[in-house]
Design a protein around this motif. Sequence first.
Motif, PDB file in Angstrom:
ATOM      1  N   ILE A   7       0.859  -1.178   0.000  1.00  0.00           N
ATOM      2  CA  ILE A   7       0.000   0.000   0.000  1.00  0.00           C
ATOM      3  C   ILE A   7       0.897   1.229   0.000  1.00  0.00           C
ATOM      4  CG2 ILE A   7      -1.780   1.278   1.258  1.00  0.00           C
ATOM      5  CD1 ILE A   7      -2.623  -1.348   2.537  1.00  0.00           C
ATOM      6  N   VAL A   8       0.561   2.180  -0.842  1.00  0.00           N
ATOM      7  CA  VAL A   8       1.310   3.429  -0.936  1.00  0.00           C
ATOM      8  C   VAL A   8       0.363   4.573  -0.579  1.00  0.00           C
ATOM      9  CG1 VAL A   8       2.738   4.920  -2.385  1.00  0.00           C
ATOM     10  CG2 VAL A   8       2.721   2.442  -2.771  1.00  0.00           C
ATOM     11  N   VAL A   9       0.773   5.430   0.339  1.00  0.00           N
ATOM     12  CA  VAL A   9      -0.065   6.544   0.761  1.00  0.00           C
ATOM     13  C   VAL A   9       0.785   7.795   0.884  1.00  0.00           C
ATOM     14  CG1 VAL A   9       0.216   5.953   3.211  1.00  0.00           C
ATOM     15  CG2 VAL A   9      -1.707   7.391   2.489  1.00  0.00           C
ATOM     16  N   GLU A  10       0.225   8.904   0.456  1.00  0.00           N
ATOM     17  CA  GLU A  10       0.836  10.210   0.680  1.00  0.00           C
ATOM     18  C   GLU A  10      -0.030  10.959   1.681  1.00  0.00           C
ATOM     19  OE1 GLU A  10       2.554  13.820  -2.042  1.00  0.00           O
ATOM     20  OE2 GLU A  10       0.436  13.354  -2.246  1.00  0.00           O
ATOM     21  N   ALA A  11       0.576  11.456   2.751  1.00  0.00           N
ATOM     22  CA  ALA A  11      -0.147  12.148   3.813  1.00  0.00           C
ATOM     23  C   ALA A  11       0.462  13.527   4.023  1.00  0.00           C
ATOM     24  CB  ALA A  11      -0.105  11.352   5.115  1.00  0.00           C
ATOM     25  N   GLN A  12      -0.400  14.464   4.345  1.00  0.00           N
ATOM     26  CA  GLN A  12       0.027  15.844   4.556  1.00  0.00           C
ATOM     27  C   GLN A  12       0.082  16.161   6.039  1.00  0.00           C
ATOM     28  OE1 GLN A  12      -2.380  18.710   2.516  1.00  0.00           O
ATOM     29  NE2 GLN A  12      -0.965  20.406   2.855  1.00  0.00           N
ATOM     30  N   LYS A  13       1.058  16.946   6.401  1.00  0.00           N
ATOM     31  CA  LYS A  13       1.218  17.359   7.792  1.00  0.00           C
ATOM     32  C   LYS A  13       0.060  18.268   8.190  1.00  0.00           C
ATOM     33  CE  LYS A  13       4.456  19.747  10.883  1.00  0.00           C
ATOM     34  NZ  LYS A  13       5.800  20.342  11.001  1.00  0.00           N
ATOM     35  N   ARG A  14      -0.555  17.964   9.327  1.00  0.00           N
ATOM     36  CA  ARG A  14      -1.659  18.763   9.840  1.00  0.00           C
ATOM     37  C   ARG A  14      -1.141  19.627  10.982  1.00  0.00           C
ATOM     38  NH1 ARG A  14      -6.553  15.172  11.381  1.00  0.00           N
ATOM     39  NH2 ARG A  14      -5.144  14.614  13.080  1.00  0.00           N
ATOM     40  N   LEU A  15      -1.341  20.941  10.845  1.00  0.00           N
ATOM     41  CA  LEU A  15      -0.794  21.871  11.821  1.00  0.00           C
ATOM     42  C   LEU A  15      -1.662  22.009  13.054  1.00  0.00           C
ATOM     43  CD1 LEU A  15       0.495  24.717   9.490  1.00  0.00           C
ATOM     44  CD2 LEU A  15       1.777  22.824  10.473  1.00  0.00           C
ATOM     45  N   TYR A  16      -2.983  21.877  12.878  1.00  0.00           N
ATOM     46  CA  TYR A  16      -3.887  22.098  13.996  1.00  0.00           C
ATOM     47  C   TYR A  16      -4.703  20.836  14.220  1.00  0.00           C
ATOM     48  CZ  TYR A  16      -2.667  26.881  12.860  1.00  0.00           C
ATOM     49  OH  TYR A  16      -1.976  28.016  12.574  1.00  0.00           O
ATOM     50  N   GLN A  17      -4.842  20.470  15.457  1.00  0.00           N
ATOM     51  CA  GLN A  17      -5.557  19.262  15.830  1.00  0.00           C
ATOM     52  C   GLN A  17      -6.691  19.617  16.775  1.00  0.00           C
ATOM     53  OE1 GLN A  17      -3.205  16.355  17.825  1.00  0.00           O
ATOM     54  NE2 GLN A  17      -4.700  14.721  17.595  1.00  0.00           N
ATOM     55  N   GLY A  18      -7.830  18.997  16.552  1.00  0.00           N
ATOM     56  CA  GLY A  18      -8.970  19.245  17.413  1.00  0.00           C
ATOM     57  C   GLY A  18      -8.730  18.721  18.825  1.00  0.00           C
ATOM     58  N   VAL A  19      -9.153  19.489  19.806  1.00  0.00           N
ATOM     59  CA  VAL A  19      -9.004  19.104  21.210  1.00  0.00           C
ATOM     60  C   VAL A  19     -10.365  18.663  21.733  1.00  0.00           C
ATOM     61  CG1 VAL A  19      -8.360  19.887  23.513  1.00  0.00           C
ATOM     62  CG2 VAL A  19      -7.137  20.749  21.514  1.00  0.00           C
ATOM     63  N   PRO A  20     -10.492  17.484  22.297  1.00  0.00           N
ATOM     64  CA  PRO A  20     -11.787  17.048  22.808  1.00  0.00           C
ATOM     65  C   PRO A  20     -12.279  17.925  23.944  1.00  0.00           C
ATOM     66  CG  PRO A  20     -10.042  15.563  23.518  1.00  0.00           C
ATOM     67  CD  PRO A  20      -9.428  16.485  22.516  1.00  0.00           C
ATOM     68  N   VAL A  21     -13.580  18.216  23.926  1.00  0.00           N
ATOM     69  CA  VAL A  21     -14.188  19.069  24.936  1.00  0.00           C
ATOM     70  C   VAL A  21     -14.516  18.222  26.163  1.00  0.00           C
ATOM     71  CG1 VAL A  21     -16.111  20.580  25.484  1.00  0.00           C
ATOM     72  CG2 VAL A  21     -15.119  20.590  23.183  1.00  0.00           C
ATOM     73  N   VAL A  22     -14.055  18.678  27.317  1.00  0.00           N
ATOM     74  CA  VAL A  22     -14.316  17.988  28.582  1.00  0.00           C
ATOM     75  C   VAL A  22     -15.444  18.714  29.304  1.00  0.00           C
ATOM     76  CG1 VAL A  22     -13.351  17.233  30.773  1.00  0.00           C
ATOM     77  CG2 VAL A  22     -11.914  17.273  28.714  1.00  0.00           C
ATOM     78  N   GLN A  23     -16.452  17.974  29.713  1.00  0.00           N
ATOM     79  CA  GLN A  23     -17.569  18.578  30.411  1.00  0.00           C
ATOM     80  C   GLN A  23     -17.098  19.140  31.754  1.00  0.00           C
ATOM     81  OE1 GLN A  23     -20.830  15.971  31.044  1.00  0.00           O
ATOM     82  NE2 GLN A  23     -22.193  17.551  31.809  1.00  0.00           N
ATOM     83  N   ARG A  24     -17.414  20.416  31.993  1.00  0.00           N
ATOM     84  CA  ARG A  24     -16.972  21.095  33.199  1.00  0.00           C
ATOM     85  C   ARG A  24     -18.070  21.064  34.256  1.00  0.00           C
ATOM     86  NH1 ARG A  24     -15.134  27.453  33.617  1.00  0.00           N
ATOM     87  NH2 ARG A  24     -14.684  27.490  35.842  1.00  0.00           N
ATOM     88  N   ALA A  25     -17.714  20.655  35.442  1.00  0.00           N
ATOM     89  CA  ALA A  25     -18.691  20.609  36.529  1.00  0.00           C
ATOM     90  C   ALA A  25     -18.871  22.011  37.112  1.00  0.00           C
ATOM     91  CB  ALA A  25     -18.223  19.647  37.618  1.00  0.00           C
ATOM     92  N   SER A  26     -20.108  22.394  37.362  1.00  0.00           N
ATOM     93  CA  SER A  26     -20.396  23.713  37.917  1.00  0.00           C
ATOM     94  C   SER A  26     -19.967  23.780  39.373  1.00  0.00           C
ATOM     95  CB  SER A  26     -21.890  24.023  37.805  1.00  0.00           C
ATOM     96  OG  SER A  26     -22.182  25.264  38.410  1.00  0.00           O
TER      97      SER A  26
END
Length: 258
Positions: A208-227
Motif C-alpha cells: 500500500i502506498v499513501v501520501e499524507a500531509q502534515k496537519r498543523l492544527y488538531q482538534g481538542v476534545p471538549v471535557v464537560q466542566r462541573a459547575s
Amino acid sequence: MHSDIVDLRSFYSTTLGRLAERSITMALSSIWAVVPNERLVGLGYTLPWLERFGADAERVFAFMPATQGAVVWPATGPTATALVFDEELPLVDASIDRMLLVHSLEHAENPRETLNEIWRVLSPAGRVVIVVPNRRGVWARFEHTPFGSGRPFSRGQLTELLREANFTPAAWSDALFFPPSRRRFMMQLHNVLERAGRRLWPIFSGVIVVEAQKRLYQGVPVVQRASRRVFVPVFSPHGATRLGRIARTGNATLPVRR
C-alpha cells in the motif's frame, strides 16, 4: 524480524527485485507531485527511488535505521547516507519538505513515535510518502522477499495511525499485484498480471502506498466542566428571612424576653 541492508540490496539486484522496484515506481509516480528545489529524505531502504525522484530536489539524504544497517550512497560524490534512530532524527524542526518511507514503518519499534518524529522535521506544508506491506496481500505471506518481514498494515490501520500522528491521508496507490514467484514463466507474465490485478483484485495488492500531509492544527476534545455552584431545590418561591434583612440594613433590634 528486521531486514538487513545486505539482504535488501541482494533482493533488488535479482530479477524479482527489479520487477518489484518497477511496480512500486509506477505506484509512486501516480501520486508523486514534482516540487522543484525540495528537500527530500528517504527513511529505510529507499535508494532505488531516491535516484529517480530526487533528480529535481535541492538536497537528498538517505537515512537508514540502525537495526537495518547502511551502505554508502551515492557511488560518486559526497556521501548522503546516515545511520539513524527513527525516533530521534538528526534534523532540526520543519527542515524537510518530503519524506519517503520504504522498508521502514513495518519494522519500527513504535510506529506512532516514528511518525511523530517525522511530523516534527517536516515543514508546515510537508508531506510523507509511505510504502508498507498490505495485510491482505500475498507478498506479506512469503519470507523470501523483504515484504514478508515486519508488521503489515491495512488501509484502515494506516489511516488511523496517520491521524493519531497528526497527518491527513491525501492520496492512495497500490503495487505488486503479481505473485512473488521466482519461476521464470511467472515473471515473464509480470506486466499481464500487474494490469489484471489493478482491475480484478486491487484489495490484494502486495504493498500500500499513501501520501499524507502534515496537519498543523488538531482538534481538542471538549471535557464537560462541573459547575461550582450548588443549587438547592425549593418547592415554592420565598423571600429573604427577617434576620437576613436585619443583617443587610444593620438595624439589629433584638426582642426582650419577659
